[in-house]
Design a protein around this motif. Structure first.
Motif, short mmCIF file in Angstrom:
data_model
loop_
_atom_site.label_atom_id
_atom_site.label_comp_id
_atom_site.label_asym_id
_atom_site.label_seq_id
_atom_site.Cartn_x
_atom_site.Cartn_y
_atom_site.Cartn_z
N LEU A 57 44.40 26.62 63.01
CA LEU A 57 43.99 24.94 62.41
C LEU A 57 43.97 24.66 60.92
CD1 LEU A 57 41.20 24.54 65.52
CD2 LEU A 57 44.00 23.94 65.21
N THR A 58 43.40 25.20 60.19
CA THR A 58 42.98 25.00 58.94
C THR A 58 42.83 26.47 58.34
OG1 THR A 58 40.92 24.86 57.64
CG2 THR A 58 40.33 25.86 59.22
N LEU A 59 43.59 26.26 56.89
CA LEU A 59 43.84 27.25 56.09
C LEU A 59 42.59 27.53 54.10
CD1 LEU A 59 47.72 26.99 55.31
CD2 LEU A 59 46.67 28.51 57.10
N ALA A 60 41.46 26.98 55.31
CA ALA A 60 40.54 27.29 54.22
C ALA A 60 39.56 28.27 54.62
CB ALA A 60 39.81 25.45 53.39
N ILE A 61 38.90 27.16 55.61
CA ILE A 61 37.51 28.13 55.57
C ILE A 61 37.53 28.71 57.37
CG2 ILE A 61 34.91 27.74 55.99
CD1 ILE A 61 35.14 25.61 53.78
N ILE A 62 36.94 29.45 57.69
CA ILE A 62 36.72 30.73 58.94
C ILE A 62 35.38 30.87 59.46
CG2 ILE A 62 39.49 30.77 58.91
CD1 ILE A 62 38.94 34.19 58.72
N ALA B 158 32.21 49.91 52.44
CA ALA B 158 33.45 48.40 52.64
C ALA B 158 33.13 47.46 53.42
CB ALA B 158 34.90 49.18 52.85
N TYR B 159 33.11 46.29 53.21
CA TYR B 159 33.22 44.70 53.92
C TYR B 159 34.55 44.30 54.53
CZ TYR B 159 28.07 45.47 51.65
OH TYR B 159 27.29 45.46 51.91
N PHE B 160 34.83 43.96 55.77
CA PHE B 160 35.28 43.25 55.80
C PHE B 160 34.92 41.83 57.55
CE2 PHE B 160 36.59 47.77 55.72
CZ PHE B 160 38.23 47.71 55.11
N VAL B 161 36.54 41.53 57.58
CA VAL B 161 35.64 40.06 58.09
C VAL B 161 37.20 39.72 59.21
CG1 VAL B 161 35.32 37.48 58.03
CG2 VAL B 161 34.62 39.08 56.73
N LEU B 162 35.91 39.54 60.26
CA LEU B 162 36.95 39.40 61.51
C LEU B 162 36.83 38.00 61.95
CD1 LEU B 162 36.55 42.52 63.79
CD2 LEU B 162 38.33 42.24 62.31
N PRO B 163 37.96 37.55 61.89
CA PRO B 163 38.55 36.01 62.68
C PRO B 163 37.67 36.00 63.91
CG PRO B 163 40.55 36.31 61.81
CD PRO B 163 40.06 37.91 62.13
N LEU B 164 36.30 35.25 64.17
CA LEU B 164 35.32 34.97 65.07
C LEU B 164 36.23 34.18 66.12
CD1 LEU B 164 32.58 35.20 65.23
CD2 LEU B 164 32.03 33.56 65.74
N CYS C 188 29.03 35.36 60.15
CA CYS C 188 29.38 34.51 58.35
C CYS C 188 30.69 33.34 58.41
CB CYS C 188 29.75 35.43 57.61
SG CYS C 188 31.20 36.31 57.78
N GLN C 189 30.43 32.46 57.53
CA GLN C 189 31.78 30.99 57.25
C GLN C 189 32.17 31.72 56.09
OE1 GLN C 189 29.70 27.40 57.14
NE2 GLN C 189 29.66 26.73 59.35
N THR C 190 33.54 31.93 56.15
CA THR C 190 34.22 32.40 55.07
C THR C 190 35.01 31.28 54.14
OG1 THR C 190 33.82 34.82 56.30
CG2 THR C 190 35.63 34.44 54.48
N MET C 191 35.10 31.03 53.02
CA MET C 191 35.88 31.06 52.27
C MET C 191 37.06 31.48 52.12
SD MET C 191 35.87 28.61 49.35
CE MET C 191 37.61 27.00 48.55
N ILE C 192 38.17 31.41 52.66
CA ILE C 192 39.80 32.45 51.88
C ILE C 192 40.14 32.07 51.08
CG2 ILE C 192 41.67 33.21 53.25
CD1 ILE C 192 41.06 32.02 55.85
N LYS C 193 40.21 33.17 50.45
CA LYS C 193 40.92 33.62 49.05
C LYS C 193 42.01 33.61 48.85
CE LYS C 193 37.86 30.84 46.56
NZ LYS C 193 37.81 29.78 46.00
N SER C 194 43.10 33.51 48.32
CA SER C 194 44.17 34.54 48.58
C SER C 194 44.25 36.03 47.61
CB SER C 194 44.95 33.53 47.78
OG SER C 194 46.53 34.67 47.99
#
Length: 589
Positions: free
Chosen positions: A426-431, A441-447, A519-525
């Motif tokens: 839906l969006t490319l900015a924040i998930i 190491a830290y990882f984020v899974l899209p909820l 967590c709310q995450t801002m995606i950075k390329s």
């Protein structure tokens, strides 16, 4: 569109006898308007009776109108100036033009109107009569019509003066609606992007505050952190909603493409649209044009046959291409479907063997053969035409959808048609994500992709004899250990965590050491250096200053499926391949 083409012929071609074409178009217009059986007197009476269609009230009202043509309005044959003249015919009209959207000369598109207008119209016509002026362009423009509540003779002058003062104060850089009562305001996309970026930075700062409050036993700091978390979440949702736009305008622009291609190819094709009000992030919509264009061209040239061929197979002469959009969790599914001949998988296979893409003895499923269509330079066409044959169209689709972190799925049935589905965020900015750890190491899974979490003990790992399978309430689910996938060598805990995720290929487990929370995450390329890392969609900065990779579960599963090794005959998914391994040796080719 036929009438538009006919007028274009008058303008571009040498004079010739067009009476036959004229008669055909006039006959169709009479059928559409249901006036072919009326006498001139009856038509005059009917016209007189419709002269009151505007619902004149007998007293003048003042309306403020904002009209901004979309990028496709002029390409569809509409002239904004003709609409303005028609609007002026309803009463006393005052117009103010805005050039705020005019780009530099080098970026100017001669087929696009960059001018927007604010009108003040005093008329006795009703709202429906005013809206009827824009009835054929309402879907491809920004339009607002609002009544002014104050007396017309005072309001007209006051509003015009106020609008002028606002423009002078801003140096012409901003665009305001022509009435203080208006509920909308136009904002440049660059400013909106900057706003979203700032919201993303706020989300990162909020995460740092939450991290700080968790380390200190201070109720006051905890209360402030929770309040900032609530406000940041609400602001994030608001900023995302501001960027959302319906996909209707993108869909509608392809009516002309289908019409022209059908004429050039000698085919009869109708374009149908479903779910045009589905909303997507504007950034995503802006990048959908080329992929959808290539998919439609591919369906028109390869999938749909000429009317004679369709009749011989018991199909109607007129084919149908459908563009549809619908929500699916935190994603939008956009499909391009046709009722043509379907994909000839044997032709795809032969072409792939000819180009050395696969081994002649390889046993591939239909879905795996379909994926070959997106290889650079791959085409089943033996002749290069203006429409296809170069093998670049589907490659463009794949690359553009990859940039959007999307997934392509192809479904085809011989003789019945093909459906290509694009799964887009839906969006490319924040998930919204789930923060996990493997080692340090830290990882984020899209909820949106997660289903549930369960434990994996050392005894369960040992009893599986090296097979990555876990029993979840009687169902065998394959899993992927992130520790092995990313080469992390630290010692695992006695109990690992398995997050079940929903992917295009079914339910799979992702194994990590521990869950830290939502967590709310801002995606950075990650930049061009890491552009080939398909399993990672980006990165984010956590509250403690460390970097966490954002995983793409769909591509992670697909990469592991491809890495399983030799193909299993008749078993396209990882679940089936692992199950085949459990049943004994000799199942691999």
């Amino acid at each position: 569109m036929n009438a538009l083409d006919h007028v274009r012929d008058f303008l571009e071609e040498s004079p010739k006898d067009n009476r036959l074409a004229n008669d055909r178009l006039l006959a169709r217009l009479r059928i559409m308007t249901a006036t072919q059986d009326q006498s001139p007197a009856e038509r005059t009476a009917s016209s007189d009776s419709r002269g009151d269609h505007s619902g004149e009230t007998g007293c003048d009202r003042v309306w403020t109108i904002h009209f901004s043509p979309g990028p496709q309005l002029m390409r569809g044959g509409s002239d904004p100036l003709l609409l303005i003249r028609e609007l002026g015919g309803l009463g006393e009209l005052t117009a103010t033009a805005s050039l705020a959207s005019l780009p530099p000369l080098a970026e100017l598109d001669p087929e696009r109107c960059y001018v927007a207008w604010d009108f003040i119209l005093r008329t006795s016509a009703s709202l429906d009569a005013i809206r009827d002026v824009f009835i054929f362009v309402e879907d491809c423009c920004e339009l607002s019509i609002e009544p002014q509540e104050k007396p017309a003779e005072v309001e007209t002058d006051r509003t015009a003066l106020g609008l002028k003062e606002k423009r002078e104060a801003q140096g012409g850089r901003r665009h305001y609606d022509s009435s203080d009562n208006s509920s909308t305001i136009r904002v440049a996309v660059t400013k909106l992007d900057q706003f979203v970026n700032l919201v993303g930075e706020l989300v990162t700062v909020q995460a740092r505050l939450s991290e700080l409050s968790s380390r200190r036993d201070d109720p006051d700091i905890t209360a402030v952190a929770e309040e900032v978390d609530r406000l940041a979440s609400a602001l994030r949702e608001t900023s995302m909603n501001v960027r959302m736009m319906p996909i209707r305008a993108t869909f509608e622009r392809f009516r002309r493409l289908v019409h022209d291609l059908a004429r050039d190819l000698g085919k009869e094709v109708e374009l149908t649209i479903e779910g045009a009000d589905t909303e997507l992030d504007k950034t995503v919509i802006d990048q959908l044009g080329d992929p959808l264009m290539h998919l439609i061209r591919n369906s028109m040239d390869h999938g749909i046959g000429i009317p004679e061929d369709r009749r011989s197979h018991g199909k109607p002469a007129r084919a149908t291409i459908q563009l549809s959009a619908r929500y699916c969790g935190a994603s939008v599914l956009i499909s391009v479907s046709d009722d043509g001949r379907g994909i000839d998988v044997e032709a795809v296979r032969s072409r792939a063997i000819e180009r050395g893409l696969i081994n002649p003895e390889a046993q591939l499923s239909d879905s795996e053969l379909h994926s070959l269509l997106f290889q650079p330079g791959f085409s089943t066409a033996r002749e290069v035409t203006d429409i296809s044959g170069r093998g670049v169209g589907m490659d463009v689709v794949r690359r553009n959808i990859d940039k959007l972190r999307g997934i392509i799925d192809v479904a085809s049935r011989p003789g019945q048609g093909t459906t290509v589905t694009l799964r887009l965020p839906l969006t490319l900015a924040i998930i919204d994500g789930l923060l996990v750890m493997v080692g340090d190491a830290y990882f984020v899974l899209p909820l949106a992709d997660t289903l549930e979490c369960t434990e994996l003990s050392r005894a369960e790992i040992d009893s599986a004899n090296g097979r990555h399978l876990i029993n979840v309430r009687g169902k065998v689910v394959p899993y992927i250990r992130l520790r092995e996938h990313f080469g992390i060598t630290t010692a695992p805990p006695s109990f690992e965590q398995v997050m079940l995720v929903d992917t295009e290929d079914g339910c799979y487990g992702l194994v990590f050491d521990r869950v830290l929370g939502n967590c709310q995450t801002m995606i950075k390329s990650l930049g061009r250096v890491y552009r080939h890392m398909q399993t990672v969609s980006g990165a984010t900065i956590l509250g403690n200053g460390t970097v966490a990779l954002i995983l793409d579960p769909h591509r992670l599963v697909q990469e592991c499926i491809r890495a399983v090794g030799p193909r299993v005959r008749g078993h396209p998914t990882l679940v089936d391949r692992v199950s085949a391994t459990l049943s004994g040796p000799g199942k691999f080719d």
